[in-house]
Structure formats: structure tokens, C-alpha cells
Design an enzyme around this catalytic site. Structure first.
Site, PDB file in Angstrom:
ATOM      1  N   GLN A  43       0.831  -1.205   0.000  1.00  0.00           N
ATOM      2  CA  GLN A  43       0.000   0.000   0.000  1.00  0.00           C
ATOM      3  C   GLN A  43       0.865   1.254   0.000  1.00  0.00           C
ATOM      4  O   GLN A  43       1.546   1.542   0.983  1.00  0.00           O
ATOM      5  CB  GLN A  43      -0.883  -0.013   1.262  1.00  0.00           C
ATOM      6  N   GLY A  44       0.809   2.021  -1.076  1.00  0.00           N
ATOM      7  CA  GLY A  44       1.650   3.209  -1.182  1.00  0.00           C
ATOM      8  C   GLY A  44       0.864   4.486  -0.927  1.00  0.00           C
ATOM      9  O   GLY A  44       0.514   5.219  -1.850  1.00  0.00           O
ATOM     10  N   TYR A  45       0.601   4.730   0.312  1.00  0.00           N
ATOM     11  CA  TYR A  45      -0.117   5.951   0.696  1.00  0.00           C
ATOM     12  C   TYR A  45       0.826   6.967   1.325  1.00  0.00           C
ATOM     13  O   TYR A  45       1.035   8.048   0.827  1.00  0.00           O
ATOM     14  CB  TYR A  45      -1.223   5.628   1.727  1.00  0.00           C
ATOM     15  N   SER A  46       1.394   6.603   2.492  1.00  0.00           N
ATOM     16  CA  SER A  46       2.145   7.578   3.281  1.00  0.00           C
ATOM     17  C   SER A  46       3.384   8.071   2.545  1.00  0.00           C
ATOM     18  O   SER A  46       4.021   7.331   1.791  1.00  0.00           O
ATOM     19  CB  SER A  46       2.585   6.951   4.606  1.00  0.00           C
ATOM     20  N   SER A  92       4.738  -1.149   4.091  1.00  0.00           N
ATOM     21  CA  SER A  92       4.920  -2.496   4.629  1.00  0.00           C
ATOM     22  C   SER A  92       5.037  -3.505   3.507  1.00  0.00           C
ATOM     23  O   SER A  92       4.261  -3.461   2.542  1.00  0.00           O
ATOM     24  CB  SER A  92       3.727  -2.887   5.507  1.00  0.00           C
ATOM     25  N   GLU A 135     -12.650  -2.362   5.992  1.00  0.00           N
ATOM     26  CA  GLU A 135     -12.414  -3.065   7.246  1.00  0.00           C
ATOM     27  C   GLU A 135     -13.721  -3.015   8.037  1.00  0.00           C
ATOM     28  O   GLU A 135     -13.975  -2.076   8.763  1.00  0.00           O
ATOM     29  CB  GLU A 135     -11.267  -2.382   8.012  1.00  0.00           C
ATOM     30  N   ASN A 147      -3.862   7.124  17.330  1.00  0.00           N
ATOM     31  CA  ASN A 147      -4.898   7.267  18.355  1.00  0.00           C
ATOM     32  C   ASN A 147      -5.453   8.691  18.411  1.00  0.00           C
ATOM     33  O   ASN A 147      -6.641   8.887  18.654  1.00  0.00           O
ATOM     34  CB  ASN A 147      -4.332   6.874  19.731  1.00  0.00           C
ATOM     35  N   GLU A 148      -4.577   9.658  18.158  1.00  0.00           N
ATOM     36  CA  GLU A 148      -5.050  11.047  18.194  1.00  0.00           C
ATOM     37  C   GLU A 148      -6.017  11.304  17.034  1.00  0.00           C
ATOM     38  O   GLU A 148      -7.057  11.945  17.213  1.00  0.00           O
ATOM     39  CB  GLU A 148      -3.858  12.018  18.113  1.00  0.00           C
TER      40      GLU A 148
HETATM   41  C1  LIG Z   1       4.414  -0.440  11.362  1.00  0.00           C
HETATM   42  C2  LIG Z   1       3.875   0.529  10.389  1.00  0.00           C
HETATM   43  C3  LIG Z   1       3.430   0.102   9.150  1.00  0.00           C
HETATM   44  C4  LIG Z   1       2.938   0.998   8.214  1.00  0.00           C
HETATM   45  N1  LIG Z   1       2.580   0.541   6.978  1.00  0.00           N
HETATM   46  C5  LIG Z   1       2.149   1.434   6.051  1.00  0.00           C
HETATM   47  C6  LIG Z   1       1.865   0.996   4.718  1.00  0.00           C
HETATM   48  O1  LIG Z   1       1.969  -0.190   4.388  1.00  0.00           O
HETATM   49  N2  LIG Z   1       1.480   1.910   3.802  1.00  0.00           N
HETATM   50  C7  LIG Z   1       1.329   3.229   4.122  1.00  0.00           C
HETATM   51  O2  LIG Z   1       0.954   3.997   3.269  1.00  0.00           O
HETATM   52  N3  LIG Z   1       1.611   3.685   5.372  1.00  0.00           N
HETATM   53  C8  LIG Z   1       2.033   2.815   6.336  1.00  0.00           C
HETATM   54  N4  LIG Z   1       2.337   3.264   7.607  1.00  0.00           N
HETATM   55  C9  LIG Z   1       2.274   4.691   7.861  1.00  0.00           C
HETATM   56  C10 LIG Z   1       1.184   5.118   8.833  1.00  0.00           C
HETATM   57  O3  LIG Z   1      -0.063   5.094   8.226  1.00  0.00           O
HETATM   58  C11 LIG Z   1       1.560   6.504   9.360  1.00  0.00           C
HETATM   59  O4  LIG Z   1       2.689   6.343  10.167  1.00  0.00           O
HETATM   60  C12 LIG Z   1       0.457   7.146  10.162  1.00  0.00           C
HETATM   61  O5  LIG Z   1      -0.611   7.499   9.342  1.00  0.00           O
HETATM   62  C13 LIG Z   1       0.958   8.389  10.921  1.00  0.00           C
HETATM   63  O6  LIG Z   1       1.628   9.270  10.103  1.00  0.00           O
HETATM   64  P1  LIG Z   1       3.077   9.825  10.507  1.00  0.00           P
HETATM   65  O7  LIG Z   1       3.913   8.665  10.845  1.00  0.00           O
HETATM   66  O8  LIG Z   1       3.522  10.726   9.450  1.00  0.00           O
HETATM   67  O9  LIG Z   1       2.836  10.643  11.845  1.00  0.00           O
HETATM   68  P2  LIG Z   1       2.377  12.173  11.933  1.00  0.00           P
HETATM   69  O10 LIG Z   1       1.143  12.360  11.140  1.00  0.00           O
HETATM   70  O11 LIG Z   1       3.523  13.045  11.664  1.00  0.00           O
HETATM   71  O12 LIG Z   1       2.010  12.258  13.459  1.00  0.00           O
HETATM   72  C14 LIG Z   1       2.928  12.615  14.509  1.00  0.00           C
HETATM   73  C15 LIG Z   1       2.109  12.812  15.788  1.00  0.00           C
HETATM   74  O13 LIG Z   1       1.212  13.935  15.608  1.00  0.00           O
HETATM   75  C16 LIG Z   1      -0.106  13.540  15.877  1.00  0.00           C
HETATM   76  N5  LIG Z   1      -1.016  14.258  14.992  1.00  0.00           N
HETATM   77  C17 LIG Z   1      -0.946  14.407  13.656  1.00  0.00           C
HETATM   78  N6  LIG Z   1      -2.000  15.073  13.196  1.00  0.00           N
HETATM   79  C18 LIG Z   1      -2.785  15.354  14.259  1.00  0.00           C
HETATM   80  C19 LIG Z   1      -4.035  16.023  14.432  1.00  0.00           C
HETATM   81  N7  LIG Z   1      -4.721  16.530  13.396  1.00  0.00           N
HETATM   82  N8  LIG Z   1      -4.536  16.092  15.681  1.00  0.00           N
HETATM   83  C20 LIG Z   1      -3.848  15.578  16.734  1.00  0.00           C
HETATM   84  N9  LIG Z   1      -2.693  14.951  16.636  1.00  0.00           N
HETATM   85  C21 LIG Z   1      -2.151  14.849  15.398  1.00  0.00           C
HETATM   86  C22 LIG Z   1      -0.120  12.054  15.597  1.00  0.00           C
HETATM   87  O14 LIG Z   1      -1.186  11.407  16.288  1.00  0.00           O
HETATM   88  C23 LIG Z   1       1.224  11.604  16.103  1.00  0.00           C
HETATM   89  O15 LIG Z   1       1.158  11.402  17.487  1.00  0.00           O
HETATM   90  C24 LIG Z   1       2.838   2.371   8.543  1.00  0.00           C
HETATM   91  C25 LIG Z   1       3.263   2.806   9.791  1.00  0.00           C
HETATM   92  C26 LIG Z   1       3.787   1.919  10.708  1.00  0.00           C
HETATM   93  C27 LIG Z   1       4.229   2.430  12.041  1.00  0.00           C
END
Ligand SMILES: Cc1cc2nc3c(=O)[nH]c(=O)nc-3n(C[C@H](O)[C@H](O)[C@H](O)COP(=O)(O)OP(=O)(O)OC[C@H]3O[C@@H](n4cnc5c(N)ncnc54)[C@H](O)[C@@H]3O)c2cc1C
Lengths: 375, 398
Positions: free
Chosen positions: B131-134, B168, B251, B375-376
Site C-alpha cells: 500500500q503506497g499511501y504515506s 509495509s 475493514e 490514536n489522536e
Molecule cells: C508499522 C507501520 C506500518 C505501516 N505501513 C504502512 C503501509 O503499508 N502503507 C502506508 O501507506 N503507510 C504505512 N504506515 C504509515 C502510517 O499510516 C503513518 O505512520 C500514520 O498514518 C501516521 O503518520 P506519521 O507517521 O507521518 O505521523 P504524523 O502524522 O507526523 O504524526 C505525529 C504525531 O502527531 C499527531 N497528529 C498528527 N495530526 C494530528 C491532528 N490533526 N490532531 C492531533 N494529533 C495529530 C499524531 O497522532 C502523532 O502522534 C505504517 C506505519 C507503521 C508504524
């Protein structure tokens, strides 16, 4: 359906001012409202079998009513009569006792409760401290009870007593007595939570007959335990309703209250607390709905019947904490007005604590679960 | 609330259980209780073989319609399958992104040609997806993706450039679905496209990222003029966001009961350790184990509520809280596991950094509260959609 009807009726009879009137009285409920419940709604007969004049519905329906009563903070002898007295009669009553008392409860002419706790703060078999001795064909009951819900106003009281010298789960008996039996002294115990009244009862050489005994002398713990577990599910249902209501009050208030030029509901710190409150309310309901299905089978048979102990403790341990957390967050998110007597939030906060303590707090129920899992 | 299954369902349960007992043997024995989140790096080849074994007898994609190679199983049967699968300790599906995300998206939004081209490989367990989202600048704020796509008329292909991150299993995958900006001037959720791309091509480079577990399940994926066939955009340019969001809706909770069975296995391990080392007598540990049990039980009741159709049709509040609830539960379980083990919890299985299963669990659960919506973000969603509280303000930064 049941829920909608209940909500409409409770919104009408359990307004804030009605609650406060009831709170201020020693009896703890308005007779006229209780009579409407008994004659118009017939709620007190909800799970009494039809042969005694009841509606013959199940615990699942009962739990919906309780959830709504918890939400509306209904002040009434419903819990004591239905979830303690009636359950005790259904579980342990003789045919004659059921015939007499359940019919009277259905008619709305009798309220009832259960007295089993002495003053040692226990909720298990050790809570039973009052004693029974035999005297020819008669039984003599002596002892003191505390924390008896509606004990000062109930017409029928189910007393748990133990054989002198017995301990733990041994030697326990149940008696169903008219509250005015000579030697029964009852006094209201003023409580911090004024929405459910408690009483102290002393038995002084109370002389009763075999007709008053429920089941076999000295062998009643399994029945009493089941009655307690069924009541535990009922308290948890009220708690789930309270957890929902404290959330609703909070969302409503924070949407209206404006600070820094916007509703305080828009602040993320507030939203996140509210989200956690919703989680707790929903999880509490999931626990209660399942426990209700189990309680239903425990009463009327089914494969889940033997899960009652666990399901009751799962529900009570979660709902106790969930309601209390929601009620305390509700005060916090109301700011200063949450600290006033005028706003209703404190009523829920106090009810949350009293129902948490009643029939064992979360830690107590977790220990019961730990015994199932670990010992 | 639904609490039991029909006799036919129970027959189906027996059939599943029997198949698993008969087949999860021999070379597959080593896969028991392996794979899944935190253990994805283990035995990828053998697990792929296992997936194909499942497929041979029709045990992949069982909830899909028959016309697309599924079994058309009811919700109840899917629940049962997932429960039995986890109970037997069968390994985490290597193909879960294809089966759970890519496939359902194609079934809902894909063209007939795309379905014909991609679904059979997912059902057969031969083609894996990621999945290429992030992206570096688009995590919680997914709509901020910067990866670009333009249509090269001469080649008749979409050309994609940019970077994905945390992807992932990209290193094991045959295909990736990507959201990328088809309109370079667009912002936020407008102007995105949803692309199906072959991983094995010169324009795509995968670099593993080492996690705090010391292992590597996710990756950076770089796109430098990578190519995507004209037919491999799902929907139209500009519809990418709607499709990506639709995918999150797939889901529906069916797999949750299977996941809970895995949680149950983990909690049982913790209980067994407590009994063995005497911590089951510690009053605080007793409380915490009981609390974990209580919350796991209610997790199940909550899923049953989610799955039982109460006919209200609307948004189910018990479903909205689910991710926040389980992720927090699992995180707490990790901490409990360590505390139950005591000082022994520190000792590695072996050097250099080989974790025991519970150590891996303890460390990996820190990501449960991050991926799939932190969680946030979950709390924002609950407050806004579940409680109707105001949306987060949009702040313009210069
Ligand atoms: C093990 C693992 C597997 C993953 N696999 C994939 C995958 O296969 N494909 C894919 O596309 N992505 C994947 N991800 C990415 C995942 O979806 C992102 O890590 C997640 O969406 C959070 O984004 P970020 O890491 O940029 O954190 P950020 O968005 O930078 O968040 C940092 C902190 O700020 C808080 N925050 C951000 N915005 C807000 C808000 N509006 N209000 C309050 N708090 C906020 C967050 O809760 C967090 O605590 C994976 C991540 C992990 C850890």
C-alpha cells in the site's frame, strides 16, 4: 421500541426537579410516580413469569430499561424491587412465596429488597453476618445489616443469615419477611448519593416460621450468589446508561459554551476527552448487552448460563470505572458550573461512585476474574 | 446483539478446523503462530507457499463473490474462518494487503479488465500487494501527498515520480497501489489518482527501514519516472481520494475476531508465564491480568455488536471506537507481558538482537497506536463523526 417508550416516559417523570424532590425525601421516590410506573407502564413486572401476572420478558429487555433509568437518574424502588427482591424470589422462592409476593409485586402493591451485607464492607459470602438459630418449629434471626437499598421503605425484605459459627459460603439461609415483622428495626442511612436510598436494619430476636424460609436452611449460598450476580449485571446496566448521559450532557454543554471566540467543543483537548468518554460508554454497553444475554440464560436455561459469574464481573468492573471516569470528566469539562449544586452533573458523579462501591468495585470484580483465570 | 452461530455455521466451523489440522503440518508446522504484525519478516517464502496451499482448496478471499474467485461466505462464516484460523495458530497472511485492501477496492471501483487482470493472482496467493499511501510529508495528513503522475501521450503511459514511506512488505510485493497527484496544481484531496503498479521495474527502488525491533518490515519506495499502464488507473484522474477512502471502509470488522483470537493466544502466554514464575500471586499483576482479560472479552462482545445488524443502518458508534480500543489494549498487553516476566524480560533470545516472541510483541505494539490512523486521529474522528463536535480548524501556513 422498549427503549423509545422508556425514554419518553422517563423524560416526562424524571426531570431534574422531580429527581431533586425525590432526593430531598427520606423515602427517596415519589409514590405517585412509582404508582404510574407500576400501573401505566407495568415495568416492575417486566421479567416476572406470566403465570404470576408478569410480562414474561427477559433480562435483555430489563437491561434496556435499567440503562435508560441510569441515564435519567430515575429515583424509584425499581432496582431494589425488581433486581433484588424479584430476582431473589425467582431464583430462591418457594412456590407459595412466588405465588404470593410476585403477584403482589405485579399488582404494584409491594416493593421489595435484599439485605445481606453486614458492616464488614464485604460483598461476597463473608458479608453475611446476621445469624439464625432454631427454636423448636421456629427460627430466631439476629443481627445488623447496612447498605440495604430502599431497606427503610420496602414492604418485603429478603434476609440472608448464617448458622451460628458458620463461615464463608457455608450455613447461609434466605428468609422472605414482611418488613413489619416484629423485631425488624429499620432506619434510613443518609448518603452522599441521594438518588438511591440506603438503610440500616437490625434484627432483634425476630421469630419466624418455615413458611418464611426460602429453600433449604444453611444451603442457600449458590442461590444468593446468583441473585447477587444478576443484580450486578443490573447495576452495570444503570452505569452504562449513566456513562452515556454524562457524555451527552458534556457534548451539549461544550457545544454551547463559547470561549476564545469559539465553542469549547472545538478545542482538541476537549474533543479527545469526549472521544474517550464515548469509547467508555460504548464499551460499557457492549459488556452489558452480552452480560444480559448470559443473565437471561442463567434464569431460563441455555448454553451461556454458566458464564454468569464471569460476565457479571466483566461488566461491573468495566462499567464501574467507565461511569466514574465519564462523570468526573463531565465535571471537568463543564468548568465552574459543573461544580454547582444547580447543574445535574454532580448527581451523576455521586451516583457513579455509589454504584461503583455497591456490589463490589472494579478491583473486587477483577480479583474474582483473576481467581477464575489464575487459581 | 448476536452471540451464537447457527448449526450450519458450526458445521462450517468444523470443516475449517479439520482442514487446518490436516494441512498445517509437515513443512508448514514451523509457521505456526508466525507472521502477522511484528513478525512479517519471518519465513516469507514458506508463508507464500502456505498461502498457495490455502488457495488450492479455496480458503483465500472467502468473503469475495464467487465470480471473482471467492467463496461468497456470509459474515458469520468469515468470522468463523478467522477465528479458527487464529485458533489453529495458522500463520499471518502474507497476502493480507491484496486480500483485504487491493482486492476489495478493485471489486468495488475497478474496471472489468482490472478485475480480470489482478484478482486471480490475489486469490491464488501468487501475487502480493503493498500500500503506497504515506509519504514523508503525508502521514496523518494523507491528503498532502506530493508524488506526481502525468500522462505521457507518446508512451501511452502514466509516469510517476516521488516517494512513499513506511510501505509495509514492499520488498516482498509484486504490485503496489499508489495515490499520486494527477493535477500538479491541485491541493489536498482534490486532483489525486489511484494507480496499480508493478514493483519490478527500473523506475522503482525499495529501501528497507530498520524498525525499533531491529527488523525490517516496512520500506521507503522511490519512484523515478516509474511507469503505469494507461489501463491501470482505478477510476478517473481526480477520483483517487474517494477510492482511497472507500478502501478504508472495507475493514468492516470481520477480521477483528480473528485478530482477537491472536490476542487471546498472547494473553494466554502471559498467563502461563505468570503461573510458572509465581507472579500470579502478586496482587497487582492479578489485577492487571484480570483487566486485560475483561477488556479482551468486551472487545469480542463489541465486535459481535458491530457485526449484528441492528437495522439502524447508520454509523455504528461501537465500530468507530474499535481501532482506538484494540490498539490501546494491545499496547497495554505488551507492557503487562514485560512486567509479568520481570528481569527475564530483558534477556534476548540471542545476539545480535533476536527478540523472543513476547519481546517482539511488546516492541511492535508501539506501532499499533500509530498506523492505520493514530490514536489522536481516531479521537478526532470519534469526536467529529461520532459526537458531532467541530472539525479541526484549517490553518494556512505561509
Ligand atoms: C508499522 C507501520 C506500518 C505501516 N505501513 C504502512 C503501509 O503499508 N502503507 C502506508 O501507506 N503507510 C504505512 N504506515 C504509515 C502510517 O499510516 C503513518 O505512520 C500514520 O498514518 C501516521 O503518520 P506519521 O507517521 O507521518 O505521523 P504524523 O502524522 O507526523 O504524526 C505525529 C504525531 O502527531 C499527531 N497528529 C498528527 N495530526 C494530528 C491532528 N490533526 N490532531 C492531533 N494529533 C495529530 C499524531 O497522532 C502523532 O502522534 C505504517 C506505519 C507503521 C508504524
Amino acid at each position: 421500541m422498549i427503549r423509545d417508550t422508556a425514554q419518553a416516559f422517563l423524560a416526562d417523570v424524571s426531570s431534574s426537579s422531580a429527581i431533586r424532590n425525590a432526593m430531598a425525601s427520606e423515602q427517596g421516590f415519589e409514590t405517585q410516580i412509582w404508582q404510574r410506573i407500576c400501573t401505566e407502564m407495568y415495568w416492575q413486572a417486566i421479567h416476572i413469569p406470566e403465570e404470576y401476572g408478569g410480562m414474561g420478558l427477559g433480562y435483555v429487555e430489563l437491561v434496556i430499561m435499567l440503562e435508560e433509568m441510569g441515564r435519567y437518574l430515575l429515583c424509584s424502588p425499581f432496582f431494589s424491587t425488581v433486581c433484588l427482591g424479584t430476582n431473589a424470589l425467582i431464583v430462591a422462592g418457594t412456590a407459595a412465596q412466588k405465588q404470593q409476593y410476585l403477584s403482589q409485586i405485579c399488582q404494584g402493591s409491594l416493593t421489595a429488597t435484599l439485605a445481606y451485607t453486614g458492616n464488614n464492607g464485604r460483598w461476597d459470602a463473608d458479608a453475611v453476618q446476621a445469624t439464625v438459630t432454631t427454636d423448636g418449629d421456629h427460627y430466631l434471626l439476629n443481627g445488623r445489616y447496612r447498605y440495604v437499598p430502599d431497606g427503610h421503605s420496602a414492604g418485603l425484605i429478603i434476609f440472608a443469615v448464617r448458622d451460628e459459627g458458620s463461615t464463608g459460603v457455608d450455613g447461609i439461609s434466605l428468609f422472605a419477611l414482611d418488613a413489619n415483622t416484629p423485631g425488624v428495626k429499620r432506619s434510613w442511612l443518609p448518603t452522599m448519593d441521594e438518588t438511591r436510598k440506603q438503610a440500616e436494619i437490625t434484627l432483634d430476636q425476630v421469630c419466624v416460621t418455615k413458611a418464611d424460609l426460602m429453600g433449604e436452611q444453611g444451603k442457600a449460598w449458590p442461590q444468593l450468589n446468583k441473585i447477587i450476580q444478576l443484580a450486578t449485571v443490573a447495576v452495570a446496566a444503570e452505569q452504562a446508561g449513566g456513562a452515556q448521559q454524562t457524555l451527552d450532557l458534556t457534548v451539549e454543554y461544550t457545544q454551547e459554551r463559547v470561549q476564545f471566540g469559539r465553542p469549547v467543543a472545538g478545542f482538541q483537548a476537549v474533543k479527545h476527552q469526549a472521544a474517550d468518554m464515548m469509547l467508555r460508554a460504548e464499551v460499557a454497553k457492549s459488556a452489558v448487552y452480552y452480560a444480559a444475554c448470559v443473565a437471561e440464560e442463567a434464569l431460563n436455561g441455555g448454553p451461556l448460563a454458566n458464564e454468569l459469574a464471569e460476565a457479571a464481573s466483566v461488566a461491573k468492573s468495566y462499567c464501574s470505572q467507565g461511569y466514574f471516569s465519564n462523570a468526573s470528566d463531565a465535571i471537568q469539562l463543564h468548568g465552574g458550573v459543573g461544580f454547582t449544586w444547580e447543574y445535574d452533573v454532580h448527581l451523576y458523579f455521586k451516583r457513579a461512585k455509589s454504584s461503583e462501591l455497591f456490589l463490589g468495585n472494579s478491583a473486587y470484580h477483577r480479583e474474582l476474574i483473576a481467581q477464575i483465570l489464575l487459581d | 446483539m448476536k452471540i451464537s452461530f447457527s448449526p450450519e455455521d458450526e458445521k462450517f466451523r468444523a470443516e475449517v478446523a479439520q482442514w487446518l489440522t490436516q494441512n498445517l503440518v509437515g513443512e508448514f508446522e514451523q509457521l505456526k503462530f508466525r507472521g502477522g504484525p511484528g513478525d512479517e519478516h519471518m519465513f516469507p517464502q514458506a508463508r507464500k507457499k502456505w498461502e498457495q496451499k490455502l488457495a488450492q482448496d479455496g480458503w483465500t478471499c472467502i468473503g469475495w463473490p464467487k465470480e471473482y474467485g471467492g467463496r461468497g461466505c456470509s459474515i458469520e462464516q468469515q468470522v468463523i474462518f478467522n477465528e479458527e484460523y487464529a485458533r489453529a495458530g495458522a500463520p499471518g497472511h502474507v497476502g493480507h494487503i491484496g486480500e483485504g485492501l487491493a482486492g476489495p477496492t478493485l471489486i468495488a471501483f475497478g474496471s472489468e479488465a482490472q478485475k480480470q487482470k489482478y484478482l486471480p493472482g490475489i486469490v491464488a496467493g501468487t501475487e502480493l500487494w503493498c500500500q503506497g499511501y504515506s509519504e514523508p510529508g503525508a502521514g496523518s495528513d494523507l491528503a498532502n501527498v506530493k508524488t506526481k503522475a502525468y500522462f505521457d501521450e507518446a508512451k501511452g503511459k502514466w509516469i510517476i515520480s516521488g516517494q512513499k514511506v513506511w510501505t509495509s512488505l514492499a520488498h516482498e510485493s509484486d504490485y503496489i497501489f499508489v495515490i499520486a497527484r494527477t493535477n500538479p496544481d491541485s491541493i489536498a484531496h482534490k486532483g489525486l489518482g489511484f494507480f496499480l503498479m508493478k514493483m519490478d521495474q527500473p523506475g522503482i527502488e525499495v529501501r528497507g527501514i530498520k524498525q525499533l525491533t531491529g527488523t525490517s518490515e516496512f520500506n521507503e519506495v522511490f519512484f523515478d519516472q516509474a511507469e503505469c499502464d494507461a489501463d491501470d488507473i482505478v477510476g478517473k484522474p481526480g477520483e483517487g481520494w474517494a477510492i482511497a477512502m472507500g478502501l478504508l471502509g472495507f475493514e468492516r470488522g470481520v477480521s477483528t475476531l480473528g485478530q482477537q483470537m491472536q490476542f487471546h493466544n498472547e494473553l494466554n502466554q502471559v498467563i502461563a508465564i505468570a503461573k510458572a514464575n509465581g507472579n500470579d500471586k502478586d496482587p497487582i499483576i492479578r489485577q492487571r491480568i484480570a483487566e486485560a482479560h475483561v477488556r479482551l472479552k468486551i472487545m469480542r462482545y463489541n465486535s459481535m455488536r458491530m457485526l449484528s445488524d441492528e437495522g439502524d443502518g447508520g454509523l455504528k458508534k461501537e465500530a468507530l471506537i474499535y481501532k482506538l480500543y484494540w490498539s490501546t489494549w494491545h499496547r497495554d498487553l505488551g507492557e503487562l507481558a514485560m512486567d509479568v516476566m520481570g528481569p527475564e524480560a530483558e534477556i534476548l533470545a540471542s545476539a545480535p538482537y533476536n527478540l523472543t516472541r513476547l519481546q517482539a510483541m511488546y516492541l511492535f505494539v508501539r506501532s499499533d497506536t500509530i498506523y492505520g490512523g493514530t490514536n489522536e486521529i481516531q479521537r478526532n474522528i470519534i469526536a467529529e463523526r461520532g459526537l458531532g463536535m467541530p472539525k479541526e480548524p484549517k490553518i494556512q501556513m505561509n
